[in-house]
Design a protein around this motif. Structure first.
Motif, short mmCIF file in Angstrom:
data_model
loop_
_atom_site.label_atom_id
_atom_site.label_comp_id
_atom_site.label_asym_id
_atom_site.label_seq_id
_atom_site.Cartn_x
_atom_site.Cartn_y
_atom_site.Cartn_z
N LEU A 113 1.07 -1.37 0.00
CA LEU A 113 -0.17 0.21 0.50
C LEU A 113 0.66 1.19 -0.39
CD1 LEU A 113 -2.94 -0.25 2.79
CD2 LEU A 113 -3.27 -0.81 -0.20
N THR A 114 2.18 1.72 1.04
CA THR A 114 2.59 2.30 0.48
C THR A 114 3.65 3.00 -0.87
OG1 THR A 114 4.87 0.89 1.12
CG2 THR A 114 4.24 2.38 3.12
N ALA A 115 3.88 1.79 -1.70
CA ALA A 115 4.00 1.54 -2.46
C ALA A 115 3.08 1.92 -3.76
CB ALA A 115 4.72 0.70 -3.26
N LEU A 116 1.78 1.71 -3.58
CA LEU A 116 0.90 2.36 -4.50
C LEU A 116 0.78 3.86 -4.25
CD1 LEU A 116 -1.97 1.35 -6.03
CD2 LEU A 116 -2.75 1.34 -3.64
N HIS A 117 0.90 3.93 -2.97
CA HIS A 117 0.34 5.96 -2.83
C HIS A 117 1.22 6.42 -3.02
CE1 HIS A 117 -3.70 4.74 -1.13
NE2 HIS A 117 -3.71 3.67 -0.82
N GLY A 118 2.40 5.60 -3.44
CA GLY A 118 3.62 6.61 -3.72
C GLY A 118 5.50 7.05 -2.46
N THR A 128 3.06 3.59 8.10
CA THR A 128 1.99 2.89 7.98
C THR A 128 1.58 3.25 9.87
OG1 THR A 128 3.94 1.87 9.05
CG2 THR A 128 3.12 0.74 7.35
N ARG A 129 2.01 4.60 10.13
CA ARG A 129 1.23 5.04 11.40
C ARG A 129 0.07 5.95 11.27
NH1 ARG A 129 6.56 5.18 13.44
NH2 ARG A 129 6.87 7.55 12.85
N ALA A 130 -0.32 6.12 9.58
CA ALA A 130 -1.62 6.26 8.95
C ALA A 130 -2.69 5.84 9.49
CB ALA A 130 -0.63 7.18 7.60
N LYS A 131 -3.87 6.37 9.88
CA LYS A 131 -4.79 5.39 9.80
C LYS A 131 -5.60 5.21 8.34
CE LYS A 131 -8.69 5.12 13.19
NZ LYS A 131 -9.29 4.21 12.00
N PRO A 132 -6.04 6.15 7.73
CA PRO A 132 -6.08 5.59 6.32
C PRO A 132 -5.30 4.15 6.20
CG PRO A 132 -6.27 7.41 6.77
CD PRO A 132 -5.41 7.52 7.57
N LEU A 133 -4.39 4.52 5.71
CA LEU A 133 -3.76 3.17 5.32
C LEU A 133 -3.56 1.91 6.09
CD1 LEU A 133 0.06 3.08 3.43
CD2 LEU A 133 -0.55 1.76 5.58
N GLN A 134 -4.53 2.39 7.23
CA GLN A 134 -4.15 1.01 8.58
C GLN A 134 -5.81 0.28 7.96
OE1 GLN A 134 -3.74 2.72 12.77
NE2 GLN A 134 -1.05 2.80 12.51
N ASP A 135 -6.35 1.03 8.33
CA ASP A 135 -7.98 0.96 7.82
C ASP A 135 -7.61 0.44 6.31
OD1 ASP A 135 -8.52 1.84 10.34
OD2 ASP A 135 -9.30 3.68 9.50
N GLU A 136 -7.35 0.80 5.14
CA GLU A 136 -7.05 0.17 3.95
C GLU A 136 -6.45 -1.20 4.41
OE1 GLU A 136 -5.04 0.60 -1.08
OE2 GLU A 136 -5.10 2.64 0.99
#
Length: 268
Positions: A113-118, A128-136
């Protein structure tokens, strides 16, 4: 052999035209034509040495075709490197698990997901501490029934769960074409049943288009909308599971069966 199946109005996701690959004087794949429509699941089957893996490697960019073209969503991808094809929306799983065994199950998905979001690799811990990414990540793990394993180290989970995790990582890149390479290879019957149900569920959701290579015929006939049967590098037949199952050449070349006429000749 040309596949004449009509695609929907948006056109095929993948077009394969006269695709061939030679190794020296040997044709591993010869003159393959195939269209894969949006939200369709197409399986590639055939005996060992039929050319399935070679064809699959050309679609994913791991091999360059000797002749022919590959078109993804109207764009020529023939001979592009795997990472460039992946960035366009084609993601592939492998027969051998391709996950980070020292990371948790959830972290494996978060890497994708981090790669997907740049986000760059050095920003992984921040991302990975970002809640939207955790939720995804959590939503994807729940969809693949892996939520209970989210905080376990990936190297400690069962083989079947590792294969599911790899599919989760593939789906985290939001591919428009998913290439699954022998997704049930090495699994127990129970694990195979679970993965088959998952693939069928994902396909029926309408969110994904699948191109699958698979040795287990129960899996193939359970999930595929159409099947490409390869024999000695060529397309023997492209059709629905029912058409393939009843095709006399397929029964002889792949299923190892004789038709009634052949059986009578043998008996006499």
């Amino acid at each position: 052999m040309t596949d004449t199946t009509t695609t929907n109005e948006s056109g095929p996701v993948l077009q394969i035209r006269d695709l061939s690959r030679r190794f020296g004087g040997v044709a591993a794949v010869s003159g393959i034509d195939l269209d894969v429509a949006p939200r369709e699941t197409v399986a590639i089957i055939g005996p060992n040495g039929a050319g399935k893996t070679t064809l699959y490697n050309m679609v994913s960019g791991r091999l360059k075709p000797t002749t022919g073209t590959l078109t993804f969503e109207g764009r020529d991808i023939t001979g592009l490197a795997p990472h460039r094809i992946s960035r366009l929306g084609v993601s592939r799983s492998f027969q051998i698990n391709n996950i980070f065994t020292e990371m948790t199950v959830r972290e494996n998905v978060e890497v994708a997901l981090t790669a997907l979001h740049g986000w760059g690799k050095r920003w992984f811990n921040v991302a990975t501490r970002a809640k939207p990414l955790q939720d995804e990540a959590d939503t994807l793990l729940e969809r693949l029934s892996l939520s209970e394993l989210a905080h376990k180290r990936a190297g400690t989970i069962s083989y079947g769960d590792k294969r599911l995790l790899e599919i989760a990582v593939v789906l985290a890149t939001r591919p428009r074409l998913v290439l699954l390479d022998e997704p049930t290879a090495g699994m127990t019957p129970q694990e195979t049943k679970r993965v088959t149900a998952l693939i069928k569920s994902l396909a029926e959701s309408g969110d994904y288009t699948f191109l699958i290579t698979e040795h287990d015929m129960d899996v193939v006939f359970g999930v595929a909308d159409r099947i490409l049967v390869m024999h000695r590098g060529e397309a023997l037949v492209v059709g629905t599971p029912a058409e393939v199952r009843d095709h006399p050449e397929v029964r002889r070349a792949y299923l190892g069966e004789e038709d009634e006429e052949d059986a009578e000749e043998t008996a006499s």
